[in-house]
Design an enzyme around this catalytic site. Structure first.
Site, PDB file in Angstrom:
ATOM      1  N   TYR A 114       0.823  -1.221   0.000  1.00  0.00           N
ATOM      2  CA  TYR A 114       0.000   0.000   0.000  1.00  0.00           C
ATOM      3  C   TYR A 114       0.853   1.265   0.000  1.00  0.00           C
ATOM      4  CZ  TYR A 114      -3.572  -3.430   1.428  1.00  0.00           C
ATOM      5  OH  TYR A 114      -4.391  -4.520   1.513  1.00  0.00           O
TER       6      TYR A 114
HETATM    7  N1  LIG Z   1      -5.674  -8.756   1.079  1.00  0.00           N
HETATM    8  C1  LIG Z   1      -6.046  -8.176  -0.043  1.00  0.00           C
HETATM    9  O1  LIG Z   1      -5.786  -8.668  -1.146  1.00  0.00           O
HETATM   10  C2  LIG Z   1      -6.876  -6.928   0.035  1.00  0.00           C
HETATM   11  C3  LIG Z   1      -7.495  -6.452  -1.128  1.00  0.00           C
HETATM   12  C4  LIG Z   1      -8.298  -5.328  -1.029  1.00  0.00           C
HETATM   13  C5  LIG Z   1      -8.458  -4.673   0.190  1.00  0.00           C
HETATM   14  N2  LIG Z   1      -7.800  -5.137   1.305  1.00  0.00           N
HETATM   15  C6  LIG Z   1      -7.934  -4.441   2.609  1.00  0.00           C
HETATM   16  O2  LIG Z   1      -9.320  -4.183   2.876  1.00  0.00           O
HETATM   17  C7  LIG Z   1      -9.515  -2.788   3.062  1.00  0.00           C
HETATM   18  C8  LIG Z   1     -10.910  -2.375   2.631  1.00  0.00           C
HETATM   19  O3  LIG Z   1     -11.132  -2.644   1.271  1.00  0.00           O
HETATM   20  P1  LIG Z   1     -11.133  -1.513   0.126  1.00  0.00           P
HETATM   21  O4  LIG Z   1     -10.230  -0.404   0.514  1.00  0.00           O
HETATM   22  O5  LIG Z   1     -10.873  -2.247  -1.131  1.00  0.00           O
HETATM   23  O6  LIG Z   1     -12.624  -1.013   0.025  1.00  0.00           O
HETATM   24  P2  LIG Z   1     -13.871  -0.699   0.981  1.00  0.00           P
HETATM   25  O7  LIG Z   1     -13.452  -0.575   2.383  1.00  0.00           O
HETATM   26  O8  LIG Z   1     -14.928  -1.658   0.597  1.00  0.00           O
HETATM   27  O9  LIG Z   1     -14.302   0.726   0.400  1.00  0.00           O
HETATM   28  C9  LIG Z   1     -13.514   1.879   0.549  1.00  0.00           C
HETATM   29  C10 LIG Z   1     -14.215   3.011  -0.189  1.00  0.00           C
HETATM   30  O10 LIG Z   1     -15.481   3.264   0.431  1.00  0.00           O
HETATM   31  C11 LIG Z   1     -15.548   4.644   0.800  1.00  0.00           C
HETATM   32  N3  LIG Z   1     -16.275   4.708   2.063  1.00  0.00           N
HETATM   33  C12 LIG Z   1     -15.818   4.441   3.300  1.00  0.00           C
HETATM   34  N4  LIG Z   1     -16.785   4.570   4.215  1.00  0.00           N
HETATM   35  C13 LIG Z   1     -17.894   4.925   3.540  1.00  0.00           C
HETATM   36  C14 LIG Z   1     -19.214   5.234   3.938  1.00  0.00           C
HETATM   37  N5  LIG Z   1     -19.577   5.186   5.211  1.00  0.00           N
HETATM   38  N6  LIG Z   1     -20.125   5.569   2.973  1.00  0.00           N
HETATM   39  C15 LIG Z   1     -19.760   5.631   1.668  1.00  0.00           C
HETATM   40  N7  LIG Z   1     -18.516   5.353   1.240  1.00  0.00           N
HETATM   41  C16 LIG Z   1     -17.586   5.015   2.159  1.00  0.00           C
HETATM   42  C17 LIG Z   1     -14.114   5.115   0.914  1.00  0.00           C
HETATM   43  O11 LIG Z   1     -14.012   6.498   0.663  1.00  0.00           O
HETATM   44  P3  LIG Z   1     -13.285   7.519   1.697  1.00  0.00           P
HETATM   45  O12 LIG Z   1     -11.936   6.978   2.026  1.00  0.00           O
HETATM   46  O13 LIG Z   1     -13.242   8.806   0.942  1.00  0.00           O
HETATM   47  O14 LIG Z   1     -14.199   7.583   2.895  1.00  0.00           O
HETATM   48  C18 LIG Z   1     -13.475   4.316  -0.210  1.00  0.00           C
HETATM   49  O15 LIG Z   1     -13.751   4.953  -1.453  1.00  0.00           O
HETATM   50  C19 LIG Z   1      -8.386  -2.175   2.236  1.00  0.00           C
HETATM   51  O16 LIG Z   1      -8.217  -0.804   2.481  1.00  0.00           O
HETATM   52  C20 LIG Z   1      -7.255  -3.063   2.632  1.00  0.00           C
HETATM   53  O17 LIG Z   1      -6.782  -2.733   3.923  1.00  0.00           O
HETATM   54  C21 LIG Z   1      -7.031  -6.274   1.249  1.00  0.00           C
END
Ligand SMILES: NC(=O)c1ccc[n+]([C@@H]2O[C@H](COP(=O)([O-])OP(=O)(O)OC[C@H]3O[C@@H](n4cnc5c(N)ncnc54)[C@H](OP(=O)(O)O)[C@@H]3O)[C@@H](O)[C@H]2O)c1
Length: 278
Positions: free
Chosen positions: A51
């Protein structure tokens, strides 16, 4: 961590079922986001070398410890390692590693046995891959971190992991709307009218409903946000309960809607999503 339910890993470690995701959080914004999250009550931060922001996450943690807001032993930090992030060959294709996942797992066990980490887990492993490492494992993975949300509810893989004592960490719980490859017409989970309908019933937001959906299914979950009000919103889920009927209804939204396909690794014999396995 008081409000956050915990899970007991197969090694006896107690772990919070809710944390902050940090993928795509820019170095310039992640320090404040982690500080806000810790102030709000988050005690689990999900990180990765990939990241590109672990130093800045660390700065926030250091600050909150020095302010006396938390102690290091109250925090649960997950990381995932890797050296050369996306090595590419002369033909422009991703260069694959020839290290087998079973050998990597044996090395991970050594890290744990040396006391360098309290628990070790896996991510994006399918059933077949888990079966392979379990044949040689002396430590059962604490968790399998997988994409999981209402459009990809992962019922079969969750059931399989639980049968082996492996907890689930649901990543992209909000459908990862800021994933770099999202197209404008892709369905947006946080705007789903059916989820909005359930949310209205509880005077909550769709994001709160789909985060709580994971926790009530017994999964650890790690929504990402760099926005203070959304960091607080995502944490404000401890005063309502979805009914079993709500959960069964949300389960029906599954449409194999995977958004993290790891296209860079297509063609690798161990690509986890290109076989019939779940
Ligand atoms: N192991 C792996 O392969 C892998 C892959 C993907 C992800 N991950 C981990 O999982 C975490 C979460 O997944 P992700 O980042 O893919 O996506 P997510 O948490 O599903 O979505 C994040 C998005 O949602 C928005 N958001 C957050 N809270 C919200 C709310 N209350 N209402 C509306 N929109 C909202 C955020 O915007 P803002 O930031 O502007 O609020 C961002 O655009 C990652 O950050 C990472 O740590 C791991």
């Amino acid at each position: 961590m008081s409000k956050v339910p915990t899970i007991k890993f197969n090694n006896g470690q107690i772990f919070p079922m809710f944390g902050l995701g940090t993928w795509k959080s820019k170095p310039g914004e992640v320090t404040q986001a982690v500080k806000d999250a810790i102030d709000t009550g988050y005690r689990h931060i999900d990180c990765a070398h990939l990241y590109g922001n672990e130093k800045e996450v660390g700065e926030a943690i250091k600050k909150k410890i020095s302010e006396g807001v938390v102690r290091r032993e109250d925090l649960y930090i997950t990381s995932k390692e890797g050296d050369d992030l996306y090595p590419v060959g002369p033909d422009g294709n991703t260069l694959f590693s020839d290290v087998d996942i079973v050998d990597t797992w044996v090395a991970m066990e050594k890290v744990c046995k040396k006391g360098l980490t309290k628990s070790v887990g896996i991510s994006n492993f399918n059933k077949r891959q888990i079966e392979r490492i379990l044949k040689k494992a002396t430590i059962i993975p604490a968790t399998n971190q997988i994409e999981c949300h209402p459009y990809l509810n992962q019922k079969k893989l969750i059931e399989f992991c639980r049968s082996k004592g492996i907890a689930i960490t649901a990543y992209s719980p909000l459908g990862s709307p800021d994933r770099p490859w999202a197209k404008p017409d892709d369905p947006k989970l946080v705007e789903d009218a059916k989820i909005q309908q359930i949310a209205s019933k509880y005077n909550k937001t769709p994001a709160q409903v789909i985060i709580k959906y994971q926790v009530q299914r017994g999964n650890i979950t790690i929504p990402k946000s760099v926005n203070k009000s959304r960091i607080k919103e995502n944490f404000d889920i401890w005063d309502f309960q979805l009914t079993p009927e709500d959960i069964a209804y949300i389960d029906t939204f599954d449409c194999n809607g995977r958004v993290c396909n790891f296209v860079e690794a297509l063609g690798h014999p161990n690509h986890p999503f290109t076989h019939d396995d779940y």
